[in-house]
Design a protein around this motif. Structure first.
Motif, PDB file in Angstrom:
ATOM      1  N   LYS A 175     -26.628 -39.992  33.956  1.00  0.00           N
ATOM      2  CA  LYS A 175     -26.552 -38.553  34.156  1.00  0.00           C
ATOM      3  C   LYS A 175     -26.047 -37.839  32.897  1.00  0.00           C
ATOM      4  O   LYS A 175     -26.578 -36.791  32.512  1.00  0.00           O
ATOM      5  CB  LYS A 175     -25.660 -38.212  35.347  1.00  0.00           C
ATOM      6  N   ALA A 176     -25.049 -38.429  32.249  1.00  0.00           N
ATOM      7  CA  ALA A 176     -24.487 -37.795  31.053  1.00  0.00           C
ATOM      8  C   ALA A 176     -25.524 -37.703  29.935  1.00  0.00           C
ATOM      9  O   ALA A 176     -25.560 -36.726  29.179  1.00  0.00           O
ATOM     10  CB  ALA A 176     -23.266 -38.584  30.572  1.00  0.00           C
ATOM     11  N   VAL A 177     -26.380 -38.718  29.826  1.00  0.00           N
ATOM     12  CA  VAL A 177     -27.429 -38.701  28.806  1.00  0.00           C
ATOM     13  C   VAL A 177     -28.445 -37.606  29.117  1.00  0.00           C
ATOM     14  O   VAL A 177     -28.868 -36.855  28.230  1.00  0.00           O
ATOM     15  CB  VAL A 177     -28.113 -40.078  28.724  1.00  0.00           C
ATOM     16  N   MET A 178     -28.843 -37.507  30.381  1.00  0.00           N
ATOM     17  CA  MET A 178     -29.791 -36.458  30.761  1.00  0.00           C
ATOM     18  C   MET A 178     -29.225 -35.074  30.468  1.00  0.00           C
ATOM     19  O   MET A 178     -29.920 -34.203  29.943  1.00  0.00           O
ATOM     20  CB  MET A 178     -30.134 -36.582  32.240  1.00  0.00           C
TER      21      MET A 178
ATOM     22  N   TRP B 195     -31.004 -35.378  39.760  1.00  0.00           N
ATOM     23  CA  TRP B 195     -30.696 -36.752  39.311  1.00  0.00           C
ATOM     24  C   TRP B 195     -30.123 -37.571  40.466  1.00  0.00           C
ATOM     25  O   TRP B 195     -30.497 -38.730  40.665  1.00  0.00           O
ATOM     26  CB  TRP B 195     -29.719 -36.687  38.155  1.00  0.00           C
ATOM     27  N   ASP B 196     -29.212 -36.948  41.247  1.00  0.00           N
ATOM     28  CA  ASP B 196     -28.605 -37.651  42.384  1.00  0.00           C
ATOM     29  C   ASP B 196     -29.664 -38.050  43.414  1.00  0.00           C
ATOM     30  O   ASP B 196     -29.632 -39.161  43.956  1.00  0.00           O
ATOM     31  CB  ASP B 196     -27.545 -36.762  43.047  1.00  0.00           C
TER      32      ASP B 196
ATOM     33  N   GLY C 255     -32.848 -42.403  45.858  1.00  0.00           N
ATOM     34  CA  GLY C 255     -34.163 -42.878  46.240  1.00  0.00           C
ATOM     35  C   GLY C 255     -34.552 -44.184  45.590  1.00  0.00           C
ATOM     36  O   GLY C 255     -35.395 -44.921  46.104  1.00  0.00           O
ATOM     37  N   ARG C 256     -33.916 -44.512  44.446  1.00  0.00           N
ATOM     38  CA  ARG C 256     -34.239 -45.750  43.741  1.00  0.00           C
ATOM     39  C   ARG C 256     -33.452 -46.950  44.268  1.00  0.00           C
ATOM     40  O   ARG C 256     -33.778 -48.091  43.951  1.00  0.00           O
ATOM     41  CB  ARG C 256     -33.958 -45.576  42.244  1.00  0.00           C
TER      42      ARG C 256
ATOM     43  N   GLU D 242     -35.241 -28.263  41.543  1.00  0.00           N
ATOM     44  CA  GLU D 242     -35.060 -28.276  42.992  1.00  0.00           C
ATOM     45  C   GLU D 242     -36.200 -29.001  43.704  1.00  0.00           C
ATOM     46  O   GLU D 242     -36.036 -29.498  44.826  1.00  0.00           O
ATOM     47  CB  GLU D 242     -34.969 -26.841  43.536  1.00  0.00           C
ATOM     48  N   SER D 243     -37.366 -29.082  43.051  1.00  0.00           N
ATOM     49  CA  SER D 243     -38.531 -29.710  43.687  1.00  0.00           C
ATOM     50  C   SER D 243     -38.644 -31.196  43.362  1.00  0.00           C
ATOM     51  O   SER D 243     -39.570 -31.852  43.831  1.00  0.00           O
ATOM     52  CB  SER D 243     -39.811 -28.998  43.235  1.00  0.00           C
ATOM     53  N   VAL D 244     -37.721 -31.729  42.578  1.00  0.00           N
ATOM     54  CA  VAL D 244     -37.779 -33.142  42.181  1.00  0.00           C
ATOM     55  C   VAL D 244     -37.463 -34.036  43.369  1.00  0.00           C
ATOM     56  O   VAL D 244     -36.439 -33.858  44.047  1.00  0.00           O
ATOM     57  CB  VAL D 244     -36.792 -33.429  41.035  1.00  0.00           C
TER      58      VAL D 244
END
Length: 314
Positions: free
Chosen positions: A60-63, A84-85, A90-91, A5-7
């Protein structure tokens, strides 16, 4: 940082993934095998290494396959997906939504399609440049002065090594080379501090010399390089030293790699190295390595602490 949640950025995500990997106490090979058994996204070891080093932003699937391989409960995975989203958004460069343009009520001509293709190509190029800058920013430096920003864990911090261990009363014995002109000699041992309070005595050429002091357990960053300086009167003028480590702790004693450093004319250099384990029996034989009471011999994949200054301990 408490959880996904803090990412807020790529570095945050990489740090948490590395911590999950360290807590899982599993090799990259085993993660790959678990993913294959699950039948979902493939998880090649090189992909995992790049992801943990921050060199590659994962699909996402790999993570998720990685997290399931680390035995993260399914109930926690939605929080990771949201993290991840956030990082993915942000990228992207400002104004880029990732979706194709939609013009309601109008029929696109060939010219408009070509223009849309050109704009898409420009957007892809912009993203590529952005990702390249990001990769340069988060990839750890190499070499003896390498460091990491904040608490980021890079690929060079994650090491696979084979080693051996023995219980209280067990011992290991080996002979190493040193420079007869050395004024001081240091013995550096890579160990797994996931097993805490290891304590052993050290003898040099049959004479009690020093001890491996007990270290507190670290269940997350398990690799440490413990340093012991041997008494100069036992090493001066000698070109070789026979070391015997004898475990005196209930937790036993493990060893993976030894580095012998000597000081000559005020400068420290590496005099010898011994890589312990079944995969290095030739090196063990060359150093006359013997172990008494061995109760474990295998390969471990762990992480060193985020700051290189914390890798070496006394």
């Amino acid at each position: 940082m408490s959880g996904p949640e803090s990412v807020t950025c790529h570095e945050d995500l990489v740090k948490l993934l590395a911590e999950q990997f360290a807590r899982a106490d599993v090799s990259l090979r085993e993660l790959q095998t678990r993913a294959e058994r699950a039948g979902g996204a493939r998880l090649p070891r090189t992909t995992c290494a790049d992801m943990l080093a921050g060199r590659r932003f994962p699909k996402k699937a790999v993570m998720l396959a990685f997290l399931r391989g680390c035995r993260v409960p399914d109930a926690q995975l939605p929080a990771w997906e949201r993290a991840w989203d956030r990082v993915r958004v942000g990228r992207l460069p400002p104004g880029t939504s990732g979706e194709p343009p939609v013009l309601p009520g109008r029929v696109w001509t060939v010219r408009r399609w070509r223009r849309a293709g050109l704009l898409a190509a420009m957007a892809v190029a912009t993203v590529a440049i952005s990702l390249g800058v990001m990769a340069q920013r988060v990839t750890p430096q190499r070499g003896t002065s390498a460091g990491v920003p904040g608490s980021f864990v890079g690929a060079s911090h994650i090491v696979s090594d084979d080693g051996r261990s023995f219980p209280r009363g067990g011992s290991s014995r080996f002979t190493v080379r040193v420079d007869p002109a050395s004024t001081r000699v240091r013995l550096v041992r890579r160990l797994d501090v996931g097993v805490g309070l290891q304590h052993a005595t050290i003898s040099v050429n049959g004479v009690p010399a020093a001890e491996w002091r007990p270290l507190l357990e670290d269940a997350v960053y398990k690799w440490r390089d413990q340093v012991v300086t041997l008494p100069p009167h036992l090493t001066a003028g000698r070109d070789s030293l026979t070391i015997v480590n004898t475990s005196v702790s209930a937790s036993g004693f493990n060893e993976f790699f030894y580095t012998v450093e000597n000081e000559v004319d005020g400068g420290w250099t590496v005099a010898d190295r011994l890589d312990v384990g079944r995969g290095h029996v030739a090196g063990e034989a060359a150093h006359g390595y013997r172990v008494a009471g061995e109760d474990w011999a295998d390969v471990q994949t762990f992480a060193y602490p985020p700051r290189r200054a914390d890798w070496r301990v006394r």
